[in-house]
Design an enzyme around this catalytic site. Sequence first.
Site, PDB file in Angstrom:
ATOM      1  N   GLY A 186     -12.467  -4.713   1.077  1.00  0.00           N
ATOM      2  CA  GLY A 186     -13.887  -4.183   1.201  1.00  0.00           C
ATOM      3  C   GLY A 186     -14.312  -3.203   0.271  1.00  0.00           C
ATOM      4  O   GLY A 186     -15.401  -3.558  -0.358  1.00  0.00           O
TER       5      GLY A 186
ATOM      6  N   LYS B  87     -16.675 -17.140   4.388  1.00  0.00           N
ATOM      7  CA  LYS B  87     -18.221 -16.978   4.411  1.00  0.00           C
ATOM      8  C   LYS B  87     -18.916 -16.851   3.046  1.00  0.00           C
ATOM      9  O   LYS B  87     -18.455 -15.879   2.406  1.00  0.00           O
ATOM     10  CB  LYS B  87     -18.664 -15.997   5.433  1.00  0.00           C
TER      11      LYS B  87
ATOM     12  N   ARG C 143       0.796  -1.202  -0.135  1.00  0.00           N
ATOM     13  CA  ARG C 143       0.220   0.011  -0.033  1.00  0.00           C
ATOM     14  C   ARG C 143       0.802   1.400   0.069  1.00  0.00           C
ATOM     15  O   ARG C 143       0.550   2.157  -0.676  1.00  0.00           O
ATOM     16  CB  ARG C 143      -1.047  -0.043   1.245  1.00  0.00           C
TER      17      ARG C 143
HETATM   18  P1  AMP Z   1     -12.776 -14.215   3.941  1.00  0.00           P
HETATM   19  O1  AMP Z   1     -12.099 -13.334   4.849  1.00  0.00           O
HETATM   20  O2  AMP Z   1     -14.154 -14.827   3.921  1.00  0.00           O
HETATM   21  O3  AMP Z   1     -12.131 -14.228   2.342  1.00  0.00           O
HETATM   22  O4  AMP Z   1     -11.978 -15.694   4.336  1.00  0.00           O
HETATM   23  C1  AMP Z   1     -10.643 -15.756   4.268  1.00  0.00           C
HETATM   24  C2  AMP Z   1     -10.395 -16.752   5.317  1.00  0.00           C
HETATM   25  O5  AMP Z   1     -10.869 -18.194   5.088  1.00  0.00           O
HETATM   26  C3  AMP Z   1      -8.997 -17.479   5.521  1.00  0.00           C
HETATM   27  O6  AMP Z   1      -8.382 -16.995   6.599  1.00  0.00           O
HETATM   28  C4  AMP Z   1      -9.036 -18.892   5.251  1.00  0.00           C
HETATM   29  O7  AMP Z   1      -8.065 -19.624   6.309  1.00  0.00           O
HETATM   30  C5  AMP Z   1     -10.528 -19.150   5.389  1.00  0.00           C
HETATM   31  N1  AMP Z   1     -10.773 -20.452   5.005  1.00  0.00           N
HETATM   32  C6  AMP Z   1     -10.597 -20.503   3.612  1.00  0.00           C
HETATM   33  N2  AMP Z   1     -11.210 -22.155   3.690  1.00  0.00           N
HETATM   34  C7  AMP Z   1     -11.455 -22.481   4.734  1.00  0.00           C
HETATM   35  C8  AMP Z   1     -11.987 -23.700   5.306  1.00  0.00           C
HETATM   36  N3  AMP Z   1     -12.039 -24.892   4.158  1.00  0.00           N
HETATM   37  N4  AMP Z   1     -12.252 -24.005   6.449  1.00  0.00           N
HETATM   38  C9  AMP Z   1     -11.933 -22.879   7.178  1.00  0.00           C
HETATM   39  N5  AMP Z   1     -11.516 -21.774   7.056  1.00  0.00           N
HETATM   40  C10 AMP Z   1     -11.367 -21.621   5.627  1.00  0.00           C
END
Ligand code: AMP
Length: 401
Positions: free
Chosen positions: A379, A203, A41
């Site tokens: 974001g 999520k 950044r």
């Molecule tokens: P997000 O902030 O929703 O983009 O999620 C990113 C996070 O999702 C990362 O820290 C990953 O470790 C987690 N993640 C990805 N795949 C999995 C999984 N199969 N089980 C648990 N966490 C996950």
Amino acid sequence: MSNGLKGIKTVRDFELEGKTVFLRLDLNVPMEGGKITDENRIKASLPTIQYCMEKGAKIVMASHLGRPKSKEDKEFSLEPVGKRLQELLSAEVILVEEPDSDATKLLLQALKKGQLILLENVRFEEGETKDSIEFAQKISDYADVYINDAFGASHRAHATIHALPSVMKDKGIGFLIEKEITMLDSLLQNPKRPYLAVMGGSKVSDKIAVIERLMDVVDGFIIGGAMAYTFQKAQGLPVGKSLVENDKLKYAKEMIERIEARNKTILLPVDHIATKGISDTVNAHATKDVGIAEDELGVDIGPQTLRNFSAALKEAGTIFWNGPMGVFENPAFAKGTFGVAKAIAESDATKIVGGGDSAAAADVSGYADKMTHISTGGGASLEYLQGDKLPGLEILRTKVR
Ligand code: AMP
């Protein structure tokens, strides 16, 4: 000019010689023990700063860093960032401890060529997150031109992003925001086909709005990460103890139906790396098919899935990637994410990475320089793509017909 920038001036539109330019930057870099661990950044902010220097402006830079609770939270000081800027710019960067004090005004009177001012973390001021007009007015008192180049903060109506330009006449964006919006607009307007959106992360709920928006624009979705388990459970597949959003099952099921009804593709994992616990590397193994045993959870996509995803990505004309394919922070579970990064990097497509974890994954995998663009704002890029108006951009727009 790309649509999203209509009616917005850029730093090129102003006469800067001898003027005081307030540069709102996104210098919110990750730090560990006072050391900067990723300076992307900072580097992305340099072109606008250097341009203002070349044009003979007096420069006051400002940024937030993390989420400090009070001024006493010295771990959120921008001091290390100021030092690094000083090296990168070969110029003296003077840190003003109290962003809302008169110190800046006094310093500006005596500021010499080759000196720049950096305000301490604007979130040390209560007024920042409250979008305070009083705080904004103190700055507008000494600033002639306001330039926002903090893409990663432009989705927040905070004082140095929103209230300040609302009280200033001369205002516009810097080169980074110009590039970010132009790149994101290229995903929404006439993308080269086929256009694939690769979504992952933990999520579904965080990504619903962007999936909705992209559904009419993309030719297909590739879904991995924990997100995939919500979709697979919705299809009645056994997902074991994997992370699932049970309140989103209905949505996931309907979404698959809607995508297919539009004759678009949705690629989901056909195998997984499963294990007994999120950090259990000892029992990790590739599943023999799409099912996950009752006492196990999925932590990465499996080898066949990676082959399927890679084959699809090879044919793509445009790729938008947001979210890792597994728990990539653990090297034992990073193969899927890094493999997808490689497949994206090697494709001839226009490839845009939507910031946050995917940007980190692109970096760690070593493929970052092969991407067309890596957004500095996770974001902000998602909000823009899902059609939300970014307060930091809207306030700079003059009404055009
Ligand atoms: P997000 O902030 O929703 O983009 O999620 C990113 C996070 O999702 C990362 O820290 C990953 O470790 C987690 N993640 C990805 N795949 C999995 C999984 N199969 N089980 C648990 N966490 C996950």
